[in-house]
Scaffold this active site. Structure first.
Site, PDB file in Angstrom:
ATOM      1  N   ASP A  81       8.023  27.149  47.417  1.00 13.76           N
ATOM      2  CA  ASP A  81       8.113  27.619  48.796  1.00 13.76           C
ATOM      3  C   ASP A  81       9.568  27.909  49.180  1.00 13.76           C
ATOM      4  O   ASP A  81      10.487  27.201  48.762  1.00 13.76           O
ATOM      5  CB  ASP A  81       7.530  26.546  49.722  1.00 13.76           C
ATOM      6  N   GLU A  90       8.361  36.891  53.518  1.00 16.70           N
ATOM      7  CA  GLU A  90       8.428  36.454  54.918  1.00 16.70           C
ATOM      8  C   GLU A  90       9.205  37.464  55.753  1.00 16.70           C
ATOM      9  O   GLU A  90      10.241  37.974  55.342  1.00 16.70           O
ATOM     10  CB  GLU A  90       9.083  35.075  55.039  1.00 16.70           C
ATOM     11  N   ASN A 131       0.861  26.360  56.269  1.00 15.62           N
ATOM     12  CA  ASN A 131       1.785  25.356  55.744  1.00 15.62           C
ATOM     13  C   ASN A 131       1.821  24.170  56.709  1.00 15.62           C
ATOM     14  O   ASN A 131       2.124  24.342  57.888  1.00 15.62           O
ATOM     15  CB  ASN A 131       3.188  25.943  55.588  1.00 15.62           C
ATOM     16  N   HIS A 147       3.487  29.582  58.633  1.00 17.85           N
ATOM     17  CA  HIS A 147       4.300  28.400  58.374  1.00 17.85           C
ATOM     18  C   HIS A 147       4.435  27.605  59.671  1.00 17.85           C
ATOM     19  O   HIS A 147       4.177  28.105  60.759  1.00 17.85           O
ATOM     20  CB  HIS A 147       5.685  28.812  57.877  1.00 17.85           C
ATOM     21  N   GLY A 148       4.857  26.338  59.549  1.00 20.78           N
ATOM     22  CA  GLY A 148       5.046  25.524  60.744  1.00 20.78           C
ATOM     23  C   GLY A 148       3.746  25.239  61.469  1.00 20.78           C
ATOM     24  O   GLY A 148       3.698  25.235  62.695  1.00 20.78           O
ATOM     25  N   ASN A 190       3.314  20.894  55.806  1.00 18.64           N
ATOM     26  CA  ASN A 190       4.075  19.833  55.149  1.00 18.64           C
ATOM     27  C   ASN A 190       4.567  18.759  56.120  1.00 18.64           C
ATOM     28  O   ASN A 190       4.522  17.567  55.813  1.00 18.64           O
ATOM     29  CB  ASN A 190       5.277  20.432  54.405  1.00 18.64           C
ATOM     30  N   THR A 191       5.054  19.165  57.294  1.00 16.50           N
ATOM     31  CA  THR A 191       5.652  18.192  58.217  1.00 16.50           C
ATOM     32  C   THR A 191       4.683  17.076  58.575  1.00 16.50           C
ATOM     33  O   THR A 191       5.033  15.889  58.522  1.00 16.50           O
ATOM     34  CB  THR A 191       6.139  18.895  59.504  1.00 16.50           C
ATOM     35  N   HIS A 212       9.117  25.511  61.998  1.00 17.59           N
ATOM     36  CA  HIS A 212       9.119  24.388  61.068  1.00 17.59           C
ATOM     37  C   HIS A 212       9.429  23.075  61.797  1.00 17.59           C
ATOM     38  O   HIS A 212      10.138  23.077  62.796  1.00 17.59           O
ATOM     39  CB  HIS A 212      10.176  24.595  59.978  1.00 17.59           C
TER      40      HIS A 212
END
Length: 212
Positions: free
Chosen positions: A12, A64, A157, A135-136, A159-160, A107
């Site tokens: 990523d 992106e 996405n 994302h985010g 991940n956080t 993000h």
């Protein structure tokens, strides 16, 4: 490469083409080139280079367009949406496999309730031919995530939220078992508990994304 289930090993937010080359050599089956801070012309040129390398080995490439803050959640959040004309040109010129867009997402942890520009997403989905990526997505409400699916988002996405779940679990575990109560606390024991909670969080998101 020996796993039969339909997953990819994804690199990523790579900004360096040499890093992407190494990832491909090491067995990654999906890569992202992030040229979002470059001019459209530079982003297209570099993305095409990545695609030339990756597609020879049947590896998908995500690009992106549209500024987001830093991947670790730091940096100022600027509401700058992905432009549909630029997106059309970028996708047509590069033949990228997926496009990450900016429609109010960011993000890291949202300090206020995120507000996605669904109208812009709808426009992008009509004009762009490849799958769209958000994302985010951590912290975005379930209904908004599902609405984003209806309007064309095909990859999220998160991940956080998964990472924060692991950190929270470790903090709580260490408070529950301080050194004077458990001298021989093993790191793998703590990590096992964190992985368990992170898995539950991922399952919860899978259920959201698998909406009928």
């Amino acid at each position: 490469n020996n796993i039969d289930i339909p997953i990819v090993l994804h690199l990523d937010h790579a900004k360096n083409i040499e890093t992407i080359k190494k990832a491909i050599d090491y067995g990654f089956t999906s890569v992202m080139y992030d040229g979002s801070k470059l001019s459209l012309k530079e982003n297209i040129i570099n993305t095409k280079k990545v695609i030339e390398i990756a597609h020879k080995k049947n590896i998908s490439v995500e690009g992106e367009l549209g500024y987001l803050n830093n991947e670790d959640g730091t940096g100022k959040i600027i509401l700058k949406y992905t432009n549909e004309i630029e997106a059309k040109k970028y996708v047509e010129d590069t033949k990228v496999d997926a496009l990450a867009i900016a429609i109010g997402n960011a993000h890291g942890i949202y300090m206020t309730k995120p507000s996605l520009n669904f109208k812009q997403l709808e426009i992008l989905n009509k004009i762009v031919t490849c799958p769209l990526v958000l994302h985010g997505s951590s912290g975005i409400q379930k209904n908004d995530l599902q609405k984003a699916i209806d309007l064309g988002i095909r990859k999220f996405n998160i991940n956080t939220e998964v990472s924060n779940t692991g950190v929270k679990t470790i903090r709580e575990y260490l408070l529950k078992y301080p050194e004077n109560k458990k001298l021989n606390l093993r790191l793998e024991t703590v990590l096992e508990e964190a992985r368990k909670q992170m898995t539950e969080k991922i399952i919860n998101y899978i259920n959201i994304f698998n909406k009928k």
